[in-house]
Design a protein around this motif. Structure first.
Motif, PDB file in Angstrom:
ATOM      1  N   TRP A 182     -39.033  -0.275 -36.987  1.00 27.94           N
ATOM      2  CA  TRP A 182     -40.260  -0.733 -36.342  1.00 27.94           C
ATOM      3  C   TRP A 182     -39.916  -1.744 -35.258  1.00 27.94           C
ATOM      4  CZ3 TRP A 182     -42.500  -5.505 -35.696  1.00 27.94           C
ATOM      5  CH2 TRP A 182     -43.819  -5.512 -35.222  1.00 27.94           C
ATOM      6  N   TYR A 183     -38.986  -2.651 -35.560  1.00 29.97           N
ATOM      7  CA  TYR A 183     -38.568  -3.686 -34.612  1.00 29.97           C
ATOM      8  C   TYR A 183     -37.951  -3.043 -33.356  1.00 29.97           C
ATOM      9  CZ  TYR A 183     -36.233  -7.851 -32.837  1.00 29.97           C
ATOM     10  OH  TYR A 183     -35.817  -8.874 -32.043  1.00 29.97           O
ATOM     11  N   ALA A 184     -37.125  -2.023 -33.537  1.00 35.03           N
ATOM     12  CA  ALA A 184     -36.491  -1.338 -32.407  1.00 35.03           C
ATOM     13  C   ALA A 184     -37.556  -0.646 -31.546  1.00 35.03           C
ATOM     14  CB  ALA A 184     -35.473  -0.323 -32.909  1.00 35.03           C
ATOM     15  N   HIS A 185     -38.563  -0.084 -32.172  1.00 34.74           N
ATOM     16  CA  HIS A 185     -39.632   0.580 -31.419  1.00 34.74           C
ATOM     17  C   HIS A 185     -40.434  -0.425 -30.595  1.00 34.74           C
ATOM     18  CE1 HIS A 185     -39.518   4.766 -33.011  1.00 34.74           C
ATOM     19  NE2 HIS A 185     -38.748   4.154 -33.892  1.00 34.74           N
ATOM     20  N   ARG A 186     -40.629  -1.632 -31.134  1.00 33.14           N
ATOM     21  CA  ARG A 186     -41.339  -2.664 -30.376  1.00 33.14           C
ATOM     22  C   ARG A 186     -40.511  -3.113 -29.175  1.00 33.14           C
ATOM     23  NH1 ARG A 186     -44.004  -0.702 -33.727  1.00 33.14           N
ATOM     24  NH2 ARG A 186     -44.359   0.553 -31.911  1.00 33.14           N
ATOM     25  N   ILE A 187     -39.204  -3.214 -29.342  1.00 29.34           N
ATOM     26  CA  ILE A 187     -38.330  -3.572 -28.210  1.00 29.34           C
ATOM     27  C   ILE A 187     -38.407  -2.486 -27.145  1.00 29.34           C
ATOM     28  CG2 ILE A 187     -35.907  -3.832 -27.523  1.00 29.34           C
ATOM     29  CD1 ILE A 187     -35.452  -5.270 -30.199  1.00 29.34           C
ATOM     30  N   ARG A 188     -38.336  -1.237 -27.571  1.00 28.71           N
ATOM     31  CA  ARG A 188     -38.439  -0.100 -26.647  1.00 28.71           C
ATOM     32  C   ARG A 188     -39.762  -0.156 -25.891  1.00 28.71           C
ATOM     33  NH1 ARG A 188     -41.033   4.767 -27.002  1.00 28.71           N
ATOM     34  NH2 ARG A 188     -40.070   6.529 -25.911  1.00 28.71           N
ATOM     35  N   ASP A 189     -40.854  -0.370 -26.615  1.00 26.82           N
ATOM     36  CA  ASP A 189     -42.173  -0.451 -25.982  1.00 26.82           C
ATOM     37  C   ASP A 189     -42.248  -1.608 -24.985  1.00 26.82           C
ATOM     38  OD1 ASP A 189     -42.924   1.713 -27.494  1.00 26.82           O
ATOM     39  OD2 ASP A 189     -44.069   0.537 -28.969  1.00 26.82           O
ATOM     40  N   ALA A 190     -41.625  -2.733 -25.331  1.00 29.50           N
ATOM     41  CA  ALA A 190     -41.636  -3.893 -24.433  1.00 29.50           C
ATOM     42  C   ALA A 190     -40.861  -3.595 -23.156  1.00 29.50           C
ATOM     43  CB  ALA A 190     -41.045  -5.116 -25.139  1.00 29.50           C
ATOM     44  N   TRP A 191     -39.710  -2.946 -23.290  1.00 31.39           N
ATOM     45  CA  TRP A 191     -38.921  -2.599 -22.102  1.00 31.39           C
ATOM     46  C   TRP A 191     -39.679  -1.614 -21.212  1.00 31.39           C
ATOM     47  CZ3 TRP A 191     -33.592  -1.631 -24.871  1.00 31.39           C
ATOM     48  CH2 TRP A 191     -33.012  -2.857 -25.186  1.00 31.39           C
ATOM     49  N   ILE A 192     -40.325  -0.644 -21.839  1.00 30.09           N
ATOM     50  CA  ILE A 192     -41.113   0.327 -21.063  1.00 30.09           C
ATOM     51  C   ILE A 192     -42.273  -0.376 -20.371  1.00 30.09           C
ATOM     52  CG2 ILE A 192     -42.669   2.307 -21.277  1.00 30.09           C
ATOM     53  CD1 ILE A 192     -40.760   3.347 -23.504  1.00 30.09           C
ATOM     54  N   SER A 193     -42.912  -1.287 -21.070  1.00 32.19           N
ATOM     55  CA  SER A 193     -44.036  -2.023 -20.496  1.00 32.19           C
ATOM     56  C   SER A 193     -43.595  -2.894 -19.322  1.00 32.19           C
ATOM     57  CB  SER A 193     -44.684  -2.886 -21.577  1.00 32.19           C
ATOM     58  OG  SER A 193     -45.734  -3.629 -21.056  1.00 32.19           O
ATOM     59  N   GLN A 194     -42.465  -3.572 -19.458  1.00 36.71           N
ATOM     60  CA  GLN A 194     -41.958  -4.402 -18.362  1.00 36.71           C
ATOM     61  C   GLN A 194     -41.621  -3.548 -17.139  1.00 36.71           C
ATOM     62  OE1 GLN A 194     -38.670  -6.408 -20.189  1.00 36.71           O
ATOM     63  NE2 GLN A 194     -39.949  -8.000 -21.093  1.00 36.71           N
ATOM     64  N   ALA A 195     -40.981  -2.413 -17.370  1.00 44.71           N
ATOM     65  CA  ALA A 195     -40.651  -1.518 -16.255  1.00 44.71           C
ATOM     66  C   ALA A 195     -41.923  -0.973 -15.609  1.00 44.71           C
ATOM     67  CB  ALA A 195     -39.761  -0.382 -16.744  1.00 44.71           C
ATOM     68  N   SER A 196     -42.926  -0.635 -16.429  1.00 50.05           N
ATOM     69  CA  SER A 196     -44.196  -0.128 -15.896  1.00 50.05           C
ATOM     70  C   SER A 196     -44.895  -1.181 -15.046  1.00 50.05           C
ATOM     71  CB  SER A 196     -45.119   0.294 -17.035  1.00 50.05           C
ATOM     72  OG  SER A 196     -44.597   1.400 -17.697  1.00 50.05           O
ATOM     73  N   ASP A 197     -44.844  -2.422 -15.493  1.00 50.91           N
ATOM     74  CA  ASP A 197     -45.445  -3.504 -14.709  1.00 50.91           C
ATOM     75  C   ASP A 197     -44.774  -3.627 -13.348  1.00 50.91           C
ATOM     76  OD1 ASP A 197     -47.295  -4.131 -16.626  1.00 50.91           O
ATOM     77  OD2 ASP A 197     -46.233  -5.902 -17.382  1.00 50.91           O
ATOM     78  N   LYS A 198     -43.445  -3.558 -13.344  1.00 47.56           N
ATOM     79  CA  LYS A 198     -42.725  -3.670 -12.074  1.00 47.56           C
ATOM     80  C   LYS A 198     -42.972  -2.459 -11.189  1.00 47.56           C
ATOM     81  CE  LYS A 198     -39.312  -6.892 -13.701  1.00 47.56           C
ATOM     82  NZ  LYS A 198     -37.954  -7.150 -14.114  1.00 47.56           N
ATOM     83  N   LEU A 199     -43.077  -1.284 -11.797  1.00 44.12           N
ATOM     84  CA  LEU A 199     -43.353  -0.079 -11.022  1.00 44.12           C
ATOM     85  C   LEU A 199     -44.745  -0.136 -10.392  1.00 44.12           C
ATOM     86  CD1 LEU A 199     -41.924   2.733 -13.315  1.00 44.12           C
ATOM     87  CD2 LEU A 199     -41.272   2.308 -10.944  1.00 44.12           C
TER      88      LEU A 199
END
Length: 139
Positions: free
Chosen positions: A32-49
């Protein structure tokens, strides 16, 4: 728009490669923790995009209105000329009206090309987000 195209073609690929490298280097990708990290990285990249996309859309929407403002300003000058010179000089009035319509045309040209390029940019951002999500498998 130029900045966003530059970001998508030169900055973002490096960022994407680093995110994928960090994800692949993790030993735990299933918790679950790894999935939250993945989601956070995707969210940060989406914000920058997606950064500045709202500003681009707003500026494109304003182009016809700015052109219309220029036309109104030009027509005020035509009426001022009519008030001082009279309505007998049709050539002077036609030249003024012609000059008054140029801002509207310029605003419409800018808006149409802006809509085209911003929609292309938006689709590139969407595809880049989807490719990033697909590149980070969760088991």
């Amino acid at each position: 728009m130029i900045e966003r195209f530059w970001f998508l073609t030169s900055v973002y690929p490096k960022m994407r490669k680093n995110i994928i490298k960090e994800w692949d280097a993790r030993s735990d990708t299933t918790s679950w923790y790894a999935h939250r990290i993945r989601d956070a990285w995707i969210s940060q990249a989406s914000d920058k995009l997606g950064s500045n996309m709202l500003l681009i859309k707003t500026l494109v929407a304003m182009c016809p209105l700015i052109g219309l403002l220029g036309t109104v300003w030009g027509m005020i000058n035509v009426f001022e000329t009519m008030a001082t010179q009279g309505t007998g000089n049709a050539r002077l009035m036609a030249a003024g009206i012609s000059m008054a319509t140029i801002p509207t045309m310029a605003g419409m040209v800018a808006a149409l090309s802006g809509v085209f390029f911003s929609s292309r940019l938006e689709s590139k951002v969407k595809i880049a987000k989807e490719k990033l999500v697909d590149s980070l498998p969760h088991h």
